[in-house]
Design a protein around this motif. Structure first.
Motif, PDB file in Angstrom:
ATOM      1  N   SER A   1      40.022  51.241  40.658  1.00  0.00           N
ATOM      2  CA  SER A   1      40.305  51.429  42.083  1.00  0.00           C
ATOM      3  C   SER A   1      40.008  52.876  42.456  1.00  0.00           C
ATOM      4  O   SER A   1      39.866  53.732  41.590  1.00  0.00           O
ATOM      5  CB  SER A   1      41.754  51.075  42.412  1.00  0.00           C
ATOM      6  OG  SER A   1      42.638  51.883  41.652  1.00  0.00           O
TER       7      SER A   1
ATOM      8  N   GLU B   1      38.271  43.995  38.083  1.00  0.00           N
ATOM      9  CA  GLU B   1      38.823  43.807  39.424  1.00  0.00           C
ATOM     10  C   GLU B   1      38.983  45.138  40.159  1.00  0.00           C
ATOM     11  O   GLU B   1      38.915  46.202  39.565  1.00  0.00           O
ATOM     12  CB  GLU B   1      40.178  43.098  39.324  1.00  0.00           C
ATOM     13  CG  GLU B   1      40.112  41.729  38.670  1.00  0.00           C
ATOM     14  CD  GLU B   1      41.484  41.104  38.502  1.00  0.00           C
ATOM     15  OE1 GLU B   1      42.497  41.808  38.722  1.00  0.00           O
ATOM     16  OE2 GLU B   1      41.545  39.914  38.144  1.00  0.00           O
TER      17      GLU B   1
ATOM     18  N   ASP C   1      33.853  41.021  35.349  1.00  0.00           N
ATOM     19  CA  ASP C   1      35.197  40.572  35.695  1.00  0.00           C
ATOM     20  C   ASP C   1      36.175  41.725  35.900  1.00  0.00           C
ATOM     21  O   ASP C   1      37.388  41.535  35.865  1.00  0.00           O
ATOM     22  CB  ASP C   1      35.737  39.609  34.644  1.00  0.00           C
ATOM     23  CG  ASP C   1      35.686  40.182  33.228  1.00  0.00           C
ATOM     24  OD1 ASP C   1      35.362  41.384  33.087  1.00  0.00           O
ATOM     25  OD2 ASP C   1      35.957  39.430  32.286  1.00  0.00           O
TER      26      ASP C   1
ATOM     27  N   ARG D   1      40.524  46.368  32.807  1.00  0.00           N
ATOM     28  CA  ARG D   1      40.806  45.233  33.689  1.00  0.00           C
ATOM     29  C   ARG D   1      40.499  45.532  35.147  1.00  0.00           C
ATOM     30  O   ARG D   1      40.054  44.656  35.875  1.00  0.00           O
ATOM     31  CB  ARG D   1      42.279  44.827  33.536  1.00  0.00           C
ATOM     32  CG  ARG D   1      42.583  44.135  32.230  1.00  0.00           C
ATOM     33  CD  ARG D   1      41.944  42.739  32.198  1.00  0.00           C
ATOM     34  NE  ARG D   1      41.993  42.149  30.880  1.00  0.00           N
ATOM     35  CZ  ARG D   1      43.036  41.508  30.384  1.00  0.00           C
ATOM     36  NH1 ARG D   1      44.152  41.416  31.081  1.00  0.00           N
ATOM     37  NH2 ARG D   1      42.963  40.966  29.187  1.00  0.00           N
ATOM     38  N   SER D   2      40.767  46.779  35.581  1.00  0.00           N
ATOM     39  CA  SER D   2      40.544  47.075  36.991  1.00  0.00           C
ATOM     40  C   SER D   2      40.160  48.528  37.202  1.00  0.00           C
ATOM     41  O   SER D   2      40.486  49.394  36.380  1.00  0.00           O
ATOM     42  CB  SER D   2      41.793  46.746  37.822  1.00  0.00           C
ATOM     43  OG  SER D   2      42.852  47.620  37.494  1.00  0.00           O
TER      44      SER D   2
END
Length: 200
Positions: A91, A124, A122, A88-89
């Protein structure tokens, strides 16, 4: 858990990257031993719908079968863990990337390889420039802006997400190219992975 490289996507480019990274093991390169790689593969590769007749050196083969063959090659080398989870993500903090899945699990790595294809992007958490893929034969496909496949420090895009043509060999080649770049950075010198005949 901390990995050396996390690859997101299990198609031609992602698997080729994983195979090349794994194949650095067992060659007597101390810097390559005990490296750990993680591959996220949710089974959405376009190869699942393909029948390949023009891959150099290969007899005609269904894409599904070729995916299975490459995965077996990776397993033979070892060092690559595979998870069937959605990412999902992603960082980055202090030079280390964190990857969070839909199940809330978090993994970290020094290098990230994005190989999720060109249908959409998609994931993030990253400041990436996503734009239209000019080489796609269909509208609405995307790519991530990069320089020599590197979109952010130690974060690479491969395959159609890097704007390449949607062909097995071009996508697989980009995965190999990025793996060689990562391994060179690990080694602190330029390296190339290939097999050579034993001296007689």
């Amino acid at each position: 858990m901390k990995y050396d490289v996390i690859i997101i996507g299990g198609g031609a480019s992602g698997l080729s990257c994983a195979l090349t990274l794994a194949s650095s093991r067992g060659r007597g390169w101390q810097w390559a031993e005990n490296r750990n790689y993680l591959l996220f593969d949710v089974g959405r590769s376009d190869l699942n719908k393909a029948y390949l007749k023009n891959v150099p050196g290969l007899d005609p083969i269904p894409g599904k079968e070729l995916l299975i063959k490459i995965k077996k090659q990776i397993q033979q080398w070892g060092g690559v863990e595979t998870l069937e989870e959605e990412v999902r993500s992603v960082s980055r903090e202090n030079g280390v990337y964190s990857v969070k899945t839909a199940l809330g699990k978090i993994f970290s790595a020094d290098y990230i390889v994005l190989a999720v294809g060109f249908h959409c992007f998609d994931i993030e958490g990253l400041e990436l420039e996503v734009k239209e893929n000019a080489k796609s034969p269909k509208p609405g496909r995307v790519m991530v802006k990069h320089k020599d496949f590197e979109a952010l420090p130690n974060l690479f895009v491969v395959g159609t997400l890097a704007g390449l043509s949607s062909h097995f060999t071009s996508c697989a080649g980009s995965g190999v190219e990025v793996a060689c770049e990562i391994l060179s950075r690990m080694a602190g010198k330029r390296i190339v992975i290939h097999d050579v005949p034993e001296e007689s």
